[in-house]
Design a protein around this motif. Structure first.
Motif, PDB file in Angstrom:
ATOM      1  N   TYR A  20     -12.103   0.826   4.029  1.00  0.00           N
ATOM      2  CA  TYR A  20     -12.152  -0.446   3.515  1.00  0.00           C
ATOM      3  C   TYR A  20     -13.464  -0.655   3.280  1.00  0.00           C
ATOM      4  O   TYR A  20     -14.588  -0.661   3.729  1.00  0.00           O
ATOM      5  N   ILE A  70      -7.567  -4.795  -3.150  1.00  0.00           N
ATOM      6  CA  ILE A  70      -7.087  -6.310  -2.762  1.00  0.00           C
ATOM      7  C   ILE A  70      -8.130  -7.225  -3.461  1.00  0.00           C
ATOM      8  O   ILE A  70      -9.236  -7.174  -3.356  1.00  0.00           O
ATOM      9  N   ARG A  92      -7.001   4.323   6.415  1.00  0.00           N
ATOM     10  CA  ARG A  92      -7.601   4.016   4.990  1.00  0.00           C
ATOM     11  C   ARG A  92      -9.164   3.601   5.325  1.00  0.00           C
ATOM     12  O   ARG A  92      -9.382   3.167   6.588  1.00  0.00           O
ATOM     13  N   SER A  96     -12.688   8.971  -2.123  1.00  0.00           N
ATOM     14  CA  SER A  96     -11.492   8.969  -1.610  1.00  0.00           C
ATOM     15  C   SER A  96     -10.996  10.453  -1.208  1.00  0.00           C
ATOM     16  O   SER A  96     -10.546  10.927  -0.411  1.00  0.00           O
ATOM     17  N   ASN A 133      -1.121  -2.512  -5.407  1.00  0.00           N
ATOM     18  CA  ASN A 133      -2.508  -3.576  -5.266  1.00  0.00           C
ATOM     19  C   ASN A 133      -2.123  -5.153  -5.154  1.00  0.00           C
ATOM     20  O   ASN A 133      -0.925  -5.310  -5.820  1.00  0.00           O
ATOM     21  N   VAL A 171      -9.539   1.383   0.182  1.00  0.00           N
ATOM     22  CA  VAL A 171      -9.274  -0.136  -0.077  1.00  0.00           C
ATOM     23  C   VAL A 171     -10.508  -0.702  -0.497  1.00  0.00           C
ATOM     24  O   VAL A 171     -11.448  -0.843   0.135  1.00  0.00           O
ATOM     25  N   PHE A 227       0.881  -1.421   0.048  1.00  0.00           N
ATOM     26  CA  PHE A 227      -0.045  -0.094  -0.064  1.00  0.00           C
ATOM     27  C   PHE A 227       0.877   1.289   0.058  1.00  0.00           C
ATOM     28  O   PHE A 227       0.558   2.243  -0.504  1.00  0.00           O
ATOM     29  N   ARG A 254      -6.484   1.663  -3.253  1.00  0.00           N
ATOM     30  CA  ARG A 254      -5.771   0.610  -3.099  1.00  0.00           C
ATOM     31  C   ARG A 254      -6.753  -0.906  -3.444  1.00  0.00           C
ATOM     32  O   ARG A 254      -7.960  -0.839  -2.694  1.00  0.00           O
ATOM     33  N   GLU A 292      -7.232   7.428   1.555  1.00  0.00           N
ATOM     34  CA  GLU A 292      -7.301   6.382   0.523  1.00  0.00           C
ATOM     35  C   GLU A 292      -8.469   5.351   0.924  1.00  0.00           C
ATOM     36  O   GLU A 292      -8.826   5.212   1.998  1.00  0.00           O
ATOM     37  N   ASP A 298      -5.677  -0.648  10.446  1.00  0.00           N
ATOM     38  CA  ASP A 298      -5.557   0.731   9.474  1.00  0.00           C
ATOM     39  C   ASP A 298      -6.403   1.736   9.581  1.00  0.00           C
ATOM     40  O   ASP A 298      -7.367   1.656   8.665  1.00  0.00           O
TER      41      ASP A 298
END
Length: 232
Positions: free
Chosen positions: A74, A150, A72, A107, A47, A115, A40, A148, A113, A69
């Motif tokens: 999620y 995942i 960020r 964002s 990514n 995710v 990240f 970011r 950020e 975290d």
């Protein structure tokens, strides 16, 4: 910070939701979390794709990252809902473009950020070549867009669907999620027994070792720790 109205982001609102808090304490996987956080921090190639069997703890790992975290936000993509509502898979590419464009704007408005977690990633590749092509530029410049990403899938599905697309693979940091060790599974089972206040029902801790050993012997196709948790 003032609450942001997600109705201004209709695609993001409809097809994603905040990553849920874990129902149990997440233990272990420290090395995998460090690898994710290190990825990240990169301005490019930021990514990741998580590879592991069903029940190996890919979603739990993302939940654990989310809990640690605070920098960020999620969100998990409801891929099955997205696919089920399309009458033409060629439309998936435009839907993905809109979703990530809104996530990038979201964002900027939040000042942190975002995710995006996409489980069963191989389904996108299997269903729509156009969607894969739409993802490539998103992955290439996600670092400058406040995103970011995942992805998660199994080793087998990675080999069949993802690996043949080398241009896509090169845009992702691969992190393998192996089945949890016996020591870690026993620690998880003990913690769950205490949480649900059933630990007093067991004569001694050997029950946890038996659960681990027997599930490995008689349920070989499934992964730890999920199969031991189900037996407990």
């Amino acid at each position: 910070m003032a609450e942001i109205n997600l109705k201004d982001y209709p695609t993001l609102d409809k097809y994603t939701h905040p990553v849920k808090k874990p129902e149990r304490e997440i233990v272990g996987r420290d090395a995998e979390k460090k690898s994710i956080f290190a990825s990240f921090l990169r301005p490019e190639l930021c990514n990741v794709i998580l590879l592991g069997g069903a029940g190996s703890g890919k979603t739990a790992l993302v939940q654990s990252c989310m809990m640690e975290d605070t920098k960020r936000h999620y969100r998990e993509v409801d891929l099955s809902k997205m696919i089920s509502e399309l009458d033409d898979m060629d439309k998936l590419a435009n839907l993905i473009k809109m979703m990530f464009a809104e996530a990038s704007k979201y964002s900027r408005e939040m000042g942190k950020e975002v995710v995006m977690f996409i489980d069963e990633f191989h389904q996108i590749i299997h269903l729509s070549k156009a969607a894969v092509e739409a993802l490539k530029p998103i992955l290439a410049d996600s670092g400058t867009r406040g995103l970011r990403i995942i992805f998660a899938t199994t080793f087998e599905e990675f080999e069949e669907f993802v690996k043949p697309n080398q241009a896509l693979v090169e845009r992702l940091e691969r992190i393998n999620i192996r089945g949890a060790s016996k020591e870690l599974v026993i620690k998880i089972l003990k913690g769950m027994s205490e949480r649900y206040e059933v630990d007093h029902l067991f004569y001694n801790d050997s029950i946890y070792e038996l659960i681990y050993d027997y599930t490995n012997r008689y349920i070989p196709a499934n992964s730890q720790p999920r199969k031991s948790i189900l037996v407990l």
